[in-house]
Design a protein around this motif. Sequence first.
Motif, mmCIF file in Angstrom:
data_model
loop_
_atom_site.group_PDB
_atom_site.id
_atom_site.type_symbol
_atom_site.label_atom_id
_atom_site.label_comp_id
_atom_site.label_asym_id
_atom_site.label_seq_id
_atom_site.Cartn_x
_atom_site.Cartn_y
_atom_site.Cartn_z
ATOM 1 N N LEU A 74 25.860 -34.183 2.135
ATOM 2 C CA LEU A 74 24.989 -33.496 2.680
ATOM 3 C C LEU A 74 24.188 -32.827 1.564
ATOM 4 C CD1 LEU A 74 23.271 -32.451 5.075
ATOM 5 C CD2 LEU A 74 24.986 -30.804 5.393
ATOM 6 N N VAL B 78 31.757 -34.702 3.197
ATOM 7 C CA VAL B 78 30.656 -34.704 3.843
ATOM 8 C C VAL B 78 30.021 -33.571 3.541
ATOM 9 C CG1 VAL B 78 29.923 -34.586 6.474
ATOM 10 C CG2 VAL B 78 32.242 -35.695 5.994
ATOM 11 N N LEU B 79 30.359 -32.355 3.219
ATOM 12 C CA LEU B 79 29.484 -31.432 2.864
ATOM 13 C C LEU B 79 28.606 -31.653 1.358
ATOM 14 C CD1 LEU B 79 31.792 -28.242 3.463
ATOM 15 C CD2 LEU B 79 29.438 -28.999 4.713
ATOM 16 N N VAL C 166 30.887 -41.550 3.501
ATOM 17 C CA VAL C 166 30.443 -40.861 2.257
ATOM 18 C C VAL C 166 30.240 -41.523 1.183
ATOM 19 C CG1 VAL C 166 31.261 -38.956 0.712
ATOM 20 C CG2 VAL C 166 31.211 -38.368 3.191
ATOM 21 N N THR D 258 22.063 -35.061 -0.296
ATOM 22 C CA THR D 258 20.891 -35.811 0.399
ATOM 23 C C THR D 258 19.762 -34.895 0.113
ATOM 24 O OG1 THR D 258 22.483 -37.005 1.902
ATOM 25 C CG2 THR D 258 20.212 -36.280 2.489
ATOM 26 N N VAL D 259 19.992 -33.520 0.444
ATOM 27 C CA VAL D 259 18.932 -32.527 0.416
ATOM 28 C C VAL D 259 18.239 -32.614 -1.038
ATOM 29 C CG1 VAL D 259 18.457 -29.796 0.382
ATOM 30 C CG2 VAL D 259 19.984 -31.239 2.146
ATOM 31 N N VAL E 233 20.083 -42.555 4.362
ATOM 32 C CA VAL E 233 20.959 -41.926 5.108
ATOM 33 C C VAL E 233 21.573 -42.804 6.365
ATOM 34 C CG1 VAL E 233 22.155 -40.002 6.104
ATOM 35 C CG2 VAL E 233 20.745 -39.995 3.942
ATOM 36 N N LEU F 27 32.337 -40.223 9.437
ATOM 37 C CA LEU F 27 31.664 -39.420 8.473
ATOM 38 C C LEU F 27 32.261 -39.535 7.176
ATOM 39 C CD1 LEU F 27 30.412 -36.461 10.547
ATOM 40 C CD2 LEU F 27 29.278 -38.276 9.762
#
Length: 324
Positions: A179, A175-176, A59, A182-183, A279, A55
């Motif tokens: 994320l 990773v956060l 990134v 992506t949102v 993704v 992960l």
Amino acid sequence: MSTQTSRLRSASPVRLNALAFLQKYGVYLAILLLLLFNLCFTQNFFSVDNIRTQLVQVVPVLIVALGMALVIGAEGIDLSVGAVMALVAAIIPLYIGYGALPAAIFALLAGCLIGAINGTMIALIGVQPIVATLALMVAGRGIALLVANEQLQPVTNPGILALGRESLLGIPYSVLIALILTVFVIFLVGKTTFGKQLVAIGGNRVAARRAGLPVRRVLLTTYILCAGLAGIAGLIGTARLGASVPSTLGNLIELSAITAVVIGGTPLSGGQIRVVGTVAGALLLQIISATLIKHNVPDSYSQIAQAVIILLAVYIQRGKVFVR
């Protein structure tokens, strides 16, 4: 009517349905098959440490691919994203003495400047995207090397290093960040006027202009967003390395990003943006690379596999207009 058009229209419904399925779900099927393969034949592939490693490694490509998806959705391309990463890495040491936040801001602004130049040439002057971004691909990395005096510069600020090395509740910050981005892109594309205008422009720029859409402004903003996302990837890459290495950071990442976007279902002809598919495409590339490494296959085979995937994805997309 062209020969290809006649051939596709005369194809059986079963073939067209299969083609439509692969266009929409092929990347997820490929991930599932690879995971099953690793479950059976790759020792410790599903260990917590290995999953965390994969992960973290995916990134930068994932974040760059998010920006590339926006550009490709607008019927464009951006070959300068790797140069943006290099420039961000070169700028950070210059301002690190003022603290992590100012250094990060100045570096990201420098990256966005490349996006603004790209957007200006493409949207206002009318330069072809591949030509404009190719020029910045070369010039941007050259500028980065000049700024860094062609030398590796150590980065030891804890605030910067935390982006690539620290975690929250066991989840790496990088990773956060991926994320959250992506949102953000999902919301931007699916829920905002800008996203709808972007897709419309990518689908038919002439019609969009005649309908009164702000084509130039949207294209300019899109290339700035793409560069901004690449800049964040460069920031995270620098944090992971603990050093500014503009000579190699982001090298050829544009190819991986384009591959992730294409195999994720976003057509190179524009007019659609599949963010979740993008993704998944980035994850697929990472799983392929990790699988080959685990089985002691040379990295050159990973590059060949990536090329084959691109050809297959483009081949599958040939009939997209006839399958909708």
